[in-house]
Design an enzyme around this catalytic site. Structure first.
Site, PDB file in Angstrom:
ATOM      1  N   LYS A 108      69.426  28.965  43.685  1.00 49.81           N
ATOM      2  CA  LYS A 108      68.205  28.146  43.692  1.00 49.81           C
ATOM      3  C   LYS A 108      68.573  26.662  43.686  1.00 49.81           C
ATOM      4  O   LYS A 108      67.987  25.866  44.425  1.00 49.81           O
ATOM      5  CB  LYS A 108      67.327  28.511  42.488  1.00 49.81           C
ATOM      6  N   GLN A 118      64.103  31.336  34.358  1.00 50.64           N
ATOM      7  CA  GLN A 118      64.737  32.556  34.885  1.00 50.64           C
ATOM      8  C   GLN A 118      64.516  33.720  33.912  1.00 50.64           C
ATOM      9  O   GLN A 118      64.802  33.608  32.727  1.00 50.64           O
ATOM     10  CB  GLN A 118      66.241  32.293  35.081  1.00 50.64           C
ATOM     11  N   ASP A 175      56.651  29.785  40.041  1.00 53.80           N
ATOM     12  CA  ASP A 175      56.831  31.243  40.102  1.00 53.80           C
ATOM     13  C   ASP A 175      55.493  31.960  40.248  1.00 53.80           C
ATOM     14  O   ASP A 175      55.442  33.145  40.577  1.00 53.80           O
ATOM     15  CB  ASP A 175      57.518  31.735  38.815  1.00 53.80           C
TER      16      ASP A 175
END
Ligand code: NDP
Length: 304
Positions: free
Chosen positions: A54, A98, A121
């Site tokens: 990422k 994460q 997200d």
């Protein structure tokens, strides 16, 4: 193999290039540099690989990118206070925590604290609600389903009226995928571990999205002739043929036999996985553009 193999790796690379160009235009015209903060807790090797990819993608896209690595035993309060800090940081447009988080941390407390407009997200209840209410243009859409939808539309164009089966009902993949397909006017069935006669349910589908987490569970003879198969699963299995202790990645679909029946199919690896990271970049650019008062870009259209 008769199916067309959908090259997610190449499509994701193309999308990242377009995003990089759009980011440069945004920076040149407004001075706004899209900023993303990735927070990782602990030392899980798979999570570390994802976070590194990422960060690399963010740099390629000319974004401002910061990583916060916290020890596995960090207190919940400390993590929450970092989120508050990032929420208030004007240089950061997107915050990604994460997953999974260690057991002593309440995952939903952390995710729900992220400002919805920075929730790249798409897991915040506000974003879940907007997507479910058919207000996709105001939501942040979860990256894996959004990337899967782009692959589906690129493969077969208009999805309206198609019978779609999503196998898996997680908040991260299955449910938002179903919401996106419904918004495209598919007739959507969501299957899960209690579904009866799963092979028969799958056999009726024009579009099959597998998000189960069970290696090669979906068999080739379940796939209707000409169907589109999107395999979200990423499973690591032993590969003794490659040497002692070696492993390889497979999807939730038995690729070779499914490719005999499918019209289009995504491979694992090289299908949905790279799209997830590209869509994270897309969401960060969207967050930065919204903050600057600009309209959203249509990423599927950008790909042409
Ligand atoms: P979850 O474990 O959260 O959900 C799995 C779902 O599969 C559940 O809804 C479960 O049903 C269902 N399921 C389990 N067993 C069966 C069965 N025998 N028959 C039918 N349904 C079943 O997984 P995720 O949604 O987080 O992830 C799914 C897969 O996608 C994993 O392999 C994961 O690694 C991968 N993934 C890939 C990403 C990418 O970028 N490509 C991103 C995110 C995930 P029930 O609810 O009844 O338990």
């Amino acid at each position: 193999m008769t199916a067309v193999r959908i090259d997610g790796k190449a499509i994701a690379a193309e999308l990242r290039e377009k995003i990089a160009a759009e980011a440069q235009t945004l920076i040149g015209e407004t001075g706004v540099v899209p900023g993303i903060a990735v927070v990782i807790v602990g030392e899980d090797p798979a999570s570390k690989v994802y976070v590194a990819s990422k960060g690399k993608a963010a740099k390629e896209c000319h974004f401002h990118s910061v990583e916060h690595s916290l020890c596995a035993d960090v207190g919940e309060a400390e993590l929450l206070s970092l989120i508050e800090e990032l929420n208030g940081d004007d240089a950061i447009h997107g915050i990604l925590v994460q997953l999974p988080l260690p057991d002593h941390i309440d995952e939903s407390k952390v995710l729900n604290l992220i400002r919805p407009d920075k929730d790249v997200d798409g897991f915040h209840p506000i974003n879940v609600g907007l997507l479910t209410a058919g207000e996709r243009d105001k939501a942040m859409v979860p990256c894996t389903p959004a990337g899967s939808l782009i692959l589906a539309k690129r493969a077969i164009g208009n999805l309206s009226g198609k019978d779609a089966v999503v196998i898996g009902r997680s908040n991260i993949v299955g449910k938002p995928m179903a919401a996106l397909l419904l918004a495209e006017s598919c007739t959507v069935t969501i299957a899960h571990s209690r579904t009866k006669d799963l092979p028969d349910v799958v056999r009726r589908a024009d579009i099959v999205v597998a998000a189960v987490g069970r290696p090669e569970m979906i068999k080739g003879d379940w796939i209707k002739k000409g169907a589109l198969v999107i395999d979200v699963g990423i499973n690591r299995i032993p590969a003794p043929e490659r040497g002692e202790g070696k492993t390889r990645l497979v999807g939730d679909v038995e690729f070779d036999s499914a490719a005999e029946n499918a019209g289009h199919i995504t491979p694992v690896p090289g299908g949905v996985g790279p799209m997830t990271i590209a869509l994270l970049m897309a969401n960060t650019l969207t967050a930065a553009r919204r903050k600057a008062g600009l309209d959203d870009l249509d990423y599927a259209a950008l790909l042409g």
